[in-house]
Design a protein around this motif. Structure first.
Motif, PDB file in Angstrom:
ATOM      1  N   TYR A  46       0.801  -1.219   0.000  1.00  0.00           N
ATOM      2  CA  TYR A  46       0.000   0.000   0.000  1.00  0.00           C
ATOM      3  C   TYR A  46       0.841   1.280   0.000  1.00  0.00           C
ATOM      4  O   TYR A  46       0.316   2.356  -0.274  1.00  0.00           O
ATOM      5  CB  TYR A  46      -0.902   0.040   1.239  1.00  0.00           C
ATOM      6  CG  TYR A  46      -1.859  -1.117   1.344  1.00  0.00           C
ATOM      7  CD1 TYR A  46      -2.917  -1.266   0.436  1.00  0.00           C
ATOM      8  CD2 TYR A  46      -1.722  -2.058   2.369  1.00  0.00           C
ATOM      9  CE1 TYR A  46      -3.800  -2.337   0.542  1.00  0.00           C
ATOM     10  CE2 TYR A  46      -2.611  -3.120   2.488  1.00  0.00           C
ATOM     11  CZ  TYR A  46      -3.637  -3.257   1.573  1.00  0.00           C
ATOM     12  OH  TYR A  46      -4.511  -4.302   1.683  1.00  0.00           O
ATOM     13  N   VAL A  47       2.113   1.185   0.364  1.00  0.00           N
ATOM     14  CA  VAL A  47       2.945   2.389   0.463  1.00  0.00           C
ATOM     15  C   VAL A  47       4.075   2.335  -0.557  1.00  0.00           C
ATOM     16  O   VAL A  47       4.426   1.270  -1.055  1.00  0.00           O
ATOM     17  CB  VAL A  47       3.543   2.546   1.882  1.00  0.00           C
ATOM     18  CG1 VAL A  47       2.442   2.686   2.914  1.00  0.00           C
ATOM     19  CG2 VAL A  47       4.457   1.372   2.238  1.00  0.00           C
ATOM     20  N   TRP A  48       4.635   3.492  -0.838  1.00  0.00           N
ATOM     21  CA  TRP A  48       5.785   3.554  -1.736  1.00  0.00           C
ATOM     22  C   TRP A  48       7.071   3.453  -0.940  1.00  0.00           C
ATOM     23  O   TRP A  48       7.169   3.965   0.171  1.00  0.00           O
ATOM     24  CB  TRP A  48       5.789   4.866  -2.505  1.00  0.00           C
ATOM     25  CG  TRP A  48       4.831   4.893  -3.666  1.00  0.00           C
ATOM     26  CD1 TRP A  48       3.967   3.914  -4.048  1.00  0.00           C
ATOM     27  CD2 TRP A  48       4.643   5.978  -4.572  1.00  0.00           C
ATOM     28  NE1 TRP A  48       3.255   4.304  -5.140  1.00  0.00           N
ATOM     29  CE2 TRP A  48       3.644   5.574  -5.489  1.00  0.00           C
ATOM     30  CE3 TRP A  48       5.207   7.241  -4.703  1.00  0.00           C
ATOM     31  CZ2 TRP A  48       3.209   6.393  -6.524  1.00  0.00           C
ATOM     32  CZ3 TRP A  48       4.774   8.069  -5.728  1.00  0.00           C
ATOM     33  CH2 TRP A  48       3.783   7.644  -6.636  1.00  0.00           C
ATOM     34  N   ARG A  49       8.042   2.794  -1.551  1.00  0.00           N
ATOM     35  CA  ARG A  49       9.401   2.816  -1.014  1.00  0.00           C
ATOM     36  C   ARG A  49      10.003   4.146  -1.477  1.00  0.00           C
ATOM     37  O   ARG A  49      10.536   4.265  -2.577  1.00  0.00           O
ATOM     38  CB  ARG A  49      10.199   1.629  -1.572  1.00  0.00           C
ATOM     39  CG  ARG A  49      11.641   1.544  -1.107  1.00  0.00           C
ATOM     40  CD  ARG A  49      12.329   0.405  -1.864  1.00  0.00           C
ATOM     41  NE  ARG A  49      13.739   0.340  -1.591  1.00  0.00           N
ATOM     42  CZ  ARG A  49      14.295  -0.353  -0.599  1.00  0.00           C
ATOM     43  NH1 ARG A  49      13.523  -1.039   0.222  1.00  0.00           N
ATOM     44  NH2 ARG A  49      15.588  -0.371  -0.429  1.00  0.00           N
ATOM     45  N   THR A  50       9.882   5.152  -0.652  1.00  0.00           N
ATOM     46  CA  THR A  50      10.225   6.508  -1.069  1.00  0.00           C
ATOM     47  C   THR A  50      11.724   6.678  -1.310  1.00  0.00           C
ATOM     48  O   THR A  50      12.549   5.961  -0.746  1.00  0.00           O
ATOM     49  CB  THR A  50       9.757   7.537  -0.021  1.00  0.00           C
ATOM     50  OG1 THR A  50      10.280   7.181   1.258  1.00  0.00           O
ATOM     51  CG2 THR A  50       8.249   7.580   0.036  1.00  0.00           C
ATOM     52  N   ARG A  51      12.041   7.658  -2.156  1.00  0.00           N
ATOM     53  CA  ARG A  51      13.442   7.896  -2.522  1.00  0.00           C
ATOM     54  C   ARG A  51      14.268   8.406  -1.336  1.00  0.00           C
ATOM     55  O   ARG A  51      13.749   9.127  -0.481  1.00  0.00           O
ATOM     56  CB  ARG A  51      13.507   8.938  -3.643  1.00  0.00           C
ATOM     57  CG  ARG A  51      12.941   8.491  -4.966  1.00  0.00           C
ATOM     58  CD  ARG A  51      13.166   9.565  -6.017  1.00  0.00           C
ATOM     59  NE  ARG A  51      12.455  10.800  -5.715  1.00  0.00           N
ATOM     60  CZ  ARG A  51      12.931  12.021  -5.943  1.00  0.00           C
ATOM     61  NH1 ARG A  51      14.162  12.172  -6.444  1.00  0.00           N
ATOM     62  NH2 ARG A  51      12.223  13.096  -5.673  1.00  0.00           N
ATOM     63  N   LEU A  52      15.528   8.045  -1.329  1.00  0.00           N
ATOM     64  CA  LEU A  52      16.507   8.651  -0.422  1.00  0.00           C
ATOM     65  C   LEU A  52      17.423   9.469  -1.325  1.00  0.00           C
ATOM     66  O   LEU A  52      18.379   8.954  -1.902  1.00  0.00           O
ATOM     67  CB  LEU A  52      17.293   7.582   0.339  1.00  0.00           C
ATOM     68  CG  LEU A  52      18.227   8.140   1.430  1.00  0.00           C
ATOM     69  CD1 LEU A  52      17.410   8.762   2.566  1.00  0.00           C
ATOM     70  CD2 LEU A  52      19.122   7.048   1.994  1.00  0.00           C
ATOM     71  N   LEU A  88      -4.392  -0.263  11.368  1.00  0.00           N
ATOM     72  CA  LEU A  88      -5.665  -0.723  10.810  1.00  0.00           C
ATOM     73  C   LEU A  88      -5.619  -2.186  10.372  1.00  0.00           C
ATOM     74  O   LEU A  88      -6.617  -2.905  10.478  1.00  0.00           O
ATOM     75  CB  LEU A  88      -6.076   0.152   9.621  1.00  0.00           C
ATOM     76  CG  LEU A  88      -6.613   1.544   9.945  1.00  0.00           C
ATOM     77  CD1 LEU A  88      -6.922   2.307   8.659  1.00  0.00           C
ATOM     78  CD2 LEU A  88      -7.863   1.459  10.811  1.00  0.00           C
ATOM     79  N   THR A  89      -4.476  -2.637   9.873  1.00  0.00           N
ATOM     80  CA  THR A  89      -4.367  -4.024   9.410  1.00  0.00           C
ATOM     81  C   THR A  89      -4.328  -5.021  10.558  1.00  0.00           C
ATOM     82  O   THR A  89      -4.330  -6.229  10.327  1.00  0.00           O
ATOM     83  CB  THR A  89      -3.113  -4.205   8.528  1.00  0.00           C
ATOM     84  OG1 THR A  89      -1.964  -3.688   9.223  1.00  0.00           O
ATOM     85  CG2 THR A  89      -3.263  -3.487   7.197  1.00  0.00           C
ATOM     86  N   TYR A 114      -7.664   8.129   3.828  1.00  0.00           N
ATOM     87  CA  TYR A 114      -7.200   7.454   2.612  1.00  0.00           C
ATOM     88  C   TYR A 114      -7.054   5.951   2.829  1.00  0.00           C
ATOM     89  O   TYR A 114      -7.467   5.140   1.983  1.00  0.00           O
ATOM     90  CB  TYR A 114      -5.873   8.053   2.168  1.00  0.00           C
ATOM     91  CG  TYR A 114      -5.264   7.388   0.954  1.00  0.00           C
ATOM     92  CD1 TYR A 114      -5.951   7.332  -0.256  1.00  0.00           C
ATOM     93  CD2 TYR A 114      -3.994   6.810   1.023  1.00  0.00           C
ATOM     94  CE1 TYR A 114      -5.390   6.724  -1.371  1.00  0.00           C
ATOM     95  CE2 TYR A 114      -3.424   6.202  -0.089  1.00  0.00           C
ATOM     96  CZ  TYR A 114      -4.126   6.158  -1.288  1.00  0.00           C
ATOM     97  OH  TYR A 114      -3.577   5.548  -2.383  1.00  0.00           O
ATOM     98  N   ALA A 115      -6.496   5.566   3.993  1.00  0.00           N
ATOM     99  CA  ALA A 115      -6.315   4.142   4.293  1.00  0.00           C
ATOM    100  C   ALA A 115      -7.651   3.413   4.364  1.00  0.00           C
ATOM    101  O   ALA A 115      -7.753   2.239   3.993  1.00  0.00           O
ATOM    102  CB  ALA A 115      -5.548   3.981   5.608  1.00  0.00           C
ATOM    103  N   SER A 116      -8.681   4.111   4.819  1.00  0.00           N
ATOM    104  CA  SER A 116     -10.008   3.477   4.899  1.00  0.00           C
ATOM    105  C   SER A 116     -10.493   3.081   3.512  1.00  0.00           C
ATOM    106  O   SER A 116     -11.156   2.051   3.345  1.00  0.00           O
ATOM    107  CB  SER A 116     -11.010   4.426   5.562  1.00  0.00           C
ATOM    108  OG  SER A 116     -11.297   5.538   4.717  1.00  0.00           O
ATOM    109  N   GLN A 117     -10.148   3.891   2.508  1.00  0.00           N
ATOM    110  CA  GLN A 117     -10.513   3.546   1.139  1.00  0.00           C
ATOM    111  C   GLN A 117      -9.665   2.394   0.612  1.00  0.00           C
ATOM    112  O   GLN A 117     -10.169   1.496  -0.056  1.00  0.00           O
ATOM    113  CB  GLN A 117     -10.369   4.767   0.233  1.00  0.00           C
ATOM    114  CG  GLN A 117     -11.437   5.825   0.453  1.00  0.00           C
ATOM    115  CD  GLN A 117     -11.508   6.821  -0.697  1.00  0.00           C
ATOM    116  OE1 GLN A 117     -10.654   6.840  -1.574  1.00  0.00           O
ATOM    117  NE2 GLN A 117     -12.545   7.649  -0.698  1.00  0.00           N
ATOM    118  N   LEU A 118      -8.373   2.424   0.911  1.00  0.00           N
ATOM    119  CA  LEU A 118      -7.488   1.342   0.461  1.00  0.00           C
ATOM    120  C   LEU A 118      -7.951  -0.011   0.974  1.00  0.00           C
ATOM    121  O   LEU A 118      -7.865  -1.027   0.274  1.00  0.00           O
ATOM    122  CB  LEU A 118      -6.055   1.602   0.942  1.00  0.00           C
ATOM    123  CG  LEU A 118      -5.248   2.702   0.250  1.00  0.00           C
ATOM    124  CD1 LEU A 118      -3.880   2.826   0.917  1.00  0.00           C
ATOM    125  CD2 LEU A 118      -5.068   2.397  -1.238  1.00  0.00           C
TER     126      LEU A 118
END
Length: 349
Positions: A46-52, A88-89, A114-118
């Motif tokens: 559900y999440v992105w591995r964001t850039r460093l 939530l999970t 947003y997580a509630s929609q996911l």
């Protein structure tokens, strides 16, 4: 056990030699690294591995500065999505039937909505202060959240909202005291270590303190020599004050016009209790220094950061001597700055 003994001994020695800390924690309540790793397995889809991203403007020769761009998380543009999903999970169907929600000055509420929609859940009950930035309110509304306004600050909203949650029996997704939520937050540290194995320092904005405790716990167990530095606003040094006095205060007086809205106000009790185990130092920055950082990040780094997350960039610049010869990762926690404030900062500069 050896790690915990050495860590606690180091803090006790610091206390004996310098008297810096007036409240010493005999038993560590750090978050278990296994819980953080398990959370990552639950939320990674559900999440992105964001850039460093390396900053060429702050780096020089053997001094390297990196930005962990949580402001690029999809849709919500902030790090709190990790913690919200981590919590939530884990909720049961019975808990979800009672209803769930959060008290937020913005990013936490956006992330819960947003997580509630996911996860295809019913809309959450969200309490916000009247000063919540418009961009964050607009996102909550788009995600169908049930929004309720209480007070003019986060501390006021939190105090009034807690009574409502208790009365209604709603499950609270708490950014301040929710340990299960911090499991997800600690996954930022996991990614930083994977992306920069020889990292020396991690700079983290300190709001309620969950981000510092979660990622501080992770590094204490995964790579104990990494220095964890929290950043607070000069006009609301809640944790700094609490540690000096040795007394935790849930609320903290702060100017109404403070721009770092997610960093002002009191800190969480678990932050106070675990600060000596998870945080090595606290640095203070002013609103003016943060405004400069927002401008420079936009102009030089091409990164849009909200005041709360630009605080770490401001701290790196202000205390640059502390980072000479080091590899430092700054967690840029969010990019939800209001159009009005951004326009004002660009115009003033």
């Amino acid at each position: 056990l050896a790690l915990l003994y050495c860590t606690n001994f180091g803090f006790m020695l610091n206390y004996i030699l310098t008297g810096t800390y007036h409240h010493y924690i005999k038993e560590s309540n750090m978050i278990n690294i296994k819980d953080i790793e398990a959370a990552y397995e639950r939320i990674e889809k559900y999440v992105w591995r964001t850039r460093l991203e390396k900053s060429l403007y702050l780096s020089d020769k053997d001094t390297e500065a990196y930005m962990k761009l949580e402001c690029e998380q999809p849709i919500v543009k902030n790090f709190k999505l990790r913690g919200v999903l981590g919590k939530l999970t884990l909720l049961t169907d019975q808990q979800l039937k009672k209803g769930y929600g959060t008290i937020s000055s913005g990013n936490q509420g956006v992330s819960v909505a947003y997580a509630s929609q996911l996860l295809n859940l019913d809309k959450p009950y969200i309490v916000v202060p009247e000063t919540t930035p418009k961009p964050k309110l607009e996102k909550m509304e788009k995600f169908g959240a049930d929004i309720h306004f209480f007070g003019k600050s986060f501390d006021e909203a939190n105090g009034l909202g807690e009574a409502v949650f208790e009365e209604k029996g709603i499950v609270k997704i708490d950014a301040r005291e929710d340990v299960e939520g911090l499991y997800g937050t600690g996954t930022i540290g996991m990614e930083i270590l994977q992306q920069l194995p020889d990292v020396d320092v991690v700079l983290i904005p300190k709001g309620s303190g969950g981000n510092c405790i979660a990622n501080g716990s992770y590094f204490r167990q995964a790579k104990p020599d990494v220095k964890i530095i929290a950043v607070e606003p000069e006009n609301s040094p809640a944790l700094t004050t609490n540690l000096k006095t040795g007394v935790w205060t849930k609320f903290f007086d702060t100017p109404e016009d403070a721009i770092m809205q997610s960093l002002v106000g009191g800190c969480a009790k678990n932050t106070f209790d675990n600060a000596k185990d998870c945080i090595d130092e606290i640095l203070l920055v002013s609103d003016a220094e943060v405004k400069d950082a927002i401008y420079e990040m936009a102009q030089n780094e091409k990164v849009i950061a909200e005041p709360d997350s630009a605080a770490v960039y401001a701290a790196y610049k202000k205390y640059r001597h502390m980072f000479e010869g080091k590899k430092t990762a700054m967690i840029i926690t969010g990019g939800n700055i209001s159009k009005e404030l951004f326009r004002e900062i660009m115009s003033d500069h």
